[in-house]
Design a protein around this motif. Sequence first.
Motif, short mmCIF file in Angstrom:
data_model
loop_
_atom_site.label_atom_id
_atom_site.label_comp_id
_atom_site.label_asym_id
_atom_site.label_seq_id
_atom_site.Cartn_x
_atom_site.Cartn_y
_atom_site.Cartn_z
N ARG A 16 -7.19 131.26 17.45
CA ARG A 16 -7.83 132.54 17.76
C ARG A 16 -7.82 132.78 19.27
N PRO A 17 -7.74 134.05 19.66
CA PRO A 17 -7.74 134.34 21.09
C PRO A 17 -9.08 134.00 21.72
N LYS A 18 -9.02 133.43 22.90
CA LYS A 18 -10.26 133.12 23.61
C LYS A 18 -10.82 134.40 24.21
N GLU A 19 -12.09 134.36 24.51
CA GLU A 19 -12.74 135.52 25.10
C GLU A 19 -12.09 135.82 26.45
N SER A 20 -11.83 137.08 26.70
CA SER A 20 -11.12 137.46 27.93
C SER A 20 -11.97 137.17 29.17
N LEU A 21 -11.28 137.03 30.27
CA LEU A 21 -11.94 136.81 31.56
C LEU A 21 -12.89 137.96 31.86
N GLU A 22 -12.45 139.18 31.59
CA GLU A 22 -13.29 140.34 31.87
C GLU A 22 -14.59 140.29 31.07
N LYS A 23 -14.53 139.94 29.80
CA LYS A 23 -15.74 139.86 28.98
C LYS A 23 -16.67 138.74 29.47
N ARG A 24 -16.07 137.60 29.83
CA ARG A 24 -16.90 136.49 30.34
C ARG A 24 -17.57 136.88 31.65
N PHE A 25 -16.84 137.61 32.52
CA PHE A 25 -17.44 138.06 33.78
C PHE A 25 -18.56 139.06 33.52
N ASP A 26 -18.34 140.00 32.62
CA ASP A 26 -19.37 141.00 32.32
C ASP A 26 -20.64 140.36 31.76
N LYS A 27 -20.49 139.28 31.01
CA LYS A 27 -21.66 138.59 30.46
C LYS A 27 -22.51 137.94 31.55
N LEU A 28 -21.92 137.68 32.71
CA LEU A 28 -22.68 137.08 33.82
C LEU A 28 -23.72 138.04 34.37
N GLY A 29 -23.48 139.34 34.24
CA GLY A 29 -24.41 140.32 34.81
C GLY A 29 -24.21 140.41 36.32
N ASP A 30 -25.30 140.64 37.04
CA ASP A 30 -25.24 140.77 38.49
C ASP A 30 -25.01 139.40 39.11
N VAL A 31 -23.86 139.22 39.76
CA VAL A 31 -23.51 137.90 40.30
C VAL A 31 -23.98 137.69 41.74
N GLU A 32 -24.44 138.73 42.40
CA GLU A 32 -24.91 138.56 43.78
C GLU A 32 -26.07 137.59 43.81
N GLY A 33 -25.94 136.57 44.64
CA GLY A 33 -26.98 135.54 44.74
C GLY A 33 -26.80 134.39 43.77
N MET A 34 -25.86 134.52 42.85
CA MET A 34 -25.63 133.47 41.86
C MET A 34 -24.84 132.32 42.49
N ALA A 35 -25.14 131.11 42.08
CA ALA A 35 -24.47 129.92 42.61
C ALA A 35 -23.02 129.84 42.14
N TYR A 36 -22.16 129.37 43.01
CA TYR A 36 -20.74 129.21 42.68
C TYR A 36 -20.58 128.37 41.42
N GLU A 37 -21.29 127.28 41.32
CA GLU A 37 -21.15 126.36 40.18
C GLU A 37 -21.50 127.04 38.87
N ASP A 38 -22.51 127.90 38.85
CA ASP A 38 -22.88 128.64 37.63
C ASP A 38 -21.76 129.59 37.21
N ILE A 39 -21.16 130.24 38.19
CA ILE A 39 -20.05 131.17 37.90
C ILE A 39 -18.83 130.39 37.43
N ARG A 40 -18.51 129.29 38.12
CA ARG A 40 -17.37 128.47 37.75
C ARG A 40 -17.48 127.93 36.33
#
Length: 89
Positions: A16-40
């Motif tokens: 099955r296709p994995k969730e797209s990068l765009e969808k995974r990024f959108d699920k993060l919400g507001d990334v300003e102030g978020m730690a690099y490790e959490d985003i990675r």
Amino acid sequence: MITICLICLVLYLIFRPKESLEKRFDKLGDVEGMAYEDIRRKLGEPNSMSRIGSDKVLCTWSRLGFSISLLFDDHTDRCIRVERRAKTF
């Protein structure tokens, strides 16, 4: 018949296709102030990292159809802003 259904289900689960990068990024919400490790952890390793000056790092994630670049403070490892977000073709 049941065997065929089970084989189809197993094949779907494997390929099955994995969730797209765009969808995974959108699920993060507001990334300003978020730690690099959490985003990675959510997006995987960035495709590129570039130092900007002495205290900033630009990280870019890109997959077929989508690219995102985030600017991080090198001292705090926190996201400063979304530098670029683009759909690619």
